[in-house]
Design an enzyme around this catalytic site. Structure first.
Site, PDB file in Angstrom:
ATOM      1  N   CYS B  10       0.722  -1.142  -0.053  1.00 33.53           N
ATOM      2  CA  CYS B  10       0.034  -0.018   0.070  1.00 33.53           C
ATOM      3  C   CYS B  10       0.966   1.248  -0.153  1.00 33.53           C
ATOM      4  CB  CYS B  10      -0.958  -0.134   1.261  1.00 33.53           C
ATOM      5  SG  CYS B  10      -0.070  -0.039   2.725  1.00 33.53           S
ATOM      6  N   CYS B  13       3.625   1.763   2.875  1.00 32.73           N
ATOM      7  CA  CYS B  13       4.428   0.921   2.665  1.00 32.73           C
ATOM      8  C   CYS B  13       5.765   1.569   1.763  1.00 32.73           C
ATOM      9  CB  CYS B  13       4.359  -0.520   2.156  1.00 32.73           C
ATOM     10  SG  CYS B  13       2.795  -1.310   3.206  1.00 32.73           S
TER      11      CYS B  13
END
Lengths: 337, 80
Positions: B10, B13
């Site tokens: 995502c 991250c």
């Protein structure tokens, strides 16, 4: 270090002064400075936008800061510990409440699910958490408070909690264990070390500041777009336009709103401002609540993520039970108000 | 030094990875940065919130994105 704290303490009275004078300043700007014709669609749309946007952003900054501090006292690990071995009902109630305060991002739904299963939290209780956490989030509540008033915000939180508790309980009754992907129970846990840092009060304040930067930094654009669309509708769409489509006499509007809401993946930031204006144009509260809950609480990406750990029948049960709960809320509110 | 970024890809991250690389560069350290995005592997670290930063198999942060300065502090602790 202390300098930052002083800045925050100075900002608070500034916030209060700005927030409480926003209406006066906006009207002065629109009517006196720009001298726009009061009542014309453009003027009213413009007035709506330049009043609501700063108001909502101010509320978001303040509330997310404090929610950030509160959240720093909760962690998924701690929540799991509190839920371990809890029976149905008590567990469902506790899990739904904890779902509101525990830091959660739908991208970490799987690690969280695995962690809960690993420590023996019942599946029904886990579901209560997974329903409450995305549906009742601070952004949605702040926007509801800012654009609908505190009563609607309270109604949203209370009914959301009731859906999470009941849906989790119902799913727990259906013996869902067999419908979890097999690899989940075969997981071998490693022995990785974790460095747990003790947080000081200053760290927690920093945590609050960081969450404001992260959340508001990410959603302000959706809030702006949502309010801009809302402003357009507010100014240009005729009164009672939504009565036939989303009014309470149109019973089918509740299930329809939910169906439309599931694939509509918008965060609360974009959808609440638009719905707030739809209500002004004759949409009923029940239908609007159902629509918002469906958009915010039941999202297609989350369902796709959950497919990694749940077999298909359980996915359908999950969506079905939550949708039924939302539908009940929609009908009850349309009936009562 | 071995650094792992746990998370399923995502945006948060990616941000953590960016900051970690920036911290390495600023501090002048060399380390391998690997992304761990398989759920089975993430679960082994007992991490319930992503993204998480793992340095030499120790989970240093989870569920939040630390600042570049904080990552530098963590790296220094491991390098010493």
């Amino acid at each position: 270090m202390n300098k930052r704290l002083i800045i925050l303490l100075v900002l608070l009275p500034v916030w209060i002064v700005v927030y409480y004078n926003l209406q006066t300043v906006t009207n002065w700007l629109v009517d006196e400075v720009l001298n726009l014709t009061s009542g014309s669609p453009f003027t009213e749309a413009f007035r709506f936008f330049i009043y609501e946007l700063p108001k909502v952003l101010l509320l978001l900054v303040l509330i997310i800061f404090f929610v950030g501090i509160i959240r720093s006292y909760f962690s998924p690990e701690r929540t799991r510990l509190m839920l371990g071995g809890k029976r149905q009902i008590t567990g469902n109630i506790l899990a739904s409440g904890l779902g509101i305060v525990t830091p959660f991002c739908s991208c970490s739904a799987i690690p969280l699910f695995l962690g809960f299963v690993e420590s023996g939290v019942p599946l029904g209780v886990t579901f209560s958490f997974l329903i409450a956490a995305p549906m009742i989030n601070e952004v949605a509540v702040v926007l509801l408070f800012g654009l609908f008033g505190w009563k609607t915000a309270v109604v949203y939180v209370v009914t959301g909690l009731m859906i999470a508790i009941t849906a989790g309980w119902v799913i727990g009754k259906l013996k869902p264990e067999k419908q979890v992907q097999d690899w989940v129970f075969e997981l071998q846990s490693g022995n990785a070390e974790t460095n747990n840092v003790l947080l000081t009060l200053f760290d927690r304040i920093q945590y609050g500041v960081d969450s404001v930067k992260e959340v508001v930094g990410k959603i302000w654009i959706y809030v702006a777009i949502g309010i801009a669309v809302g402003a357009g509708v507010h100014g240009y769409v005729p009164q009672d336009f939504m009565v036939s489509l989303m009014g309470k006499s149109a019973w089918y509007s509740v299930p329809l709103s939910i169906l439309v809401g599931i694939p509509l993946y918008s965060n609360a930031a974009g959808i609440v401002p638009i719905v707030s204006v739809l209500i002004e144009k004759g949409a009923s509260l029940g239908t609007s609540l159902a629509f918002m809950m469906s958009v915010i609480g039941l999202s297609l990406p989350e369902v796709i993520i959950l497919k990694k750990v749940l077999k298909r029948p359980l996915i359908f049960t999950f969506v079905g039970v939550v949708a039924a709960g939302i539908m009940a809320v929609g009908f009850i509110f349309n009936f009562l108000f | 030094m071995e650094i792992k970024i746990l998370g399923s890809g995502c945006s948060r991250c990616r941000e953590l990875e960016k900051r970690t690389r920036e911290a390495l560069e600023k501090a002048g350290f060399h380390a391998s940065v690997t992304k761990v995005d398989q759920m089975q592997d993430i679960a082994r670290y007992h991490v319930m919130a992503t993204p998480a930063l793992v340095v030499d198999e120790v989970v240093e942060t989870k569920g939040r994105i630390p600042s570049v300065e904080e990552v530098i502090q963590i790296l220094i602790r491991h390098f010493a």
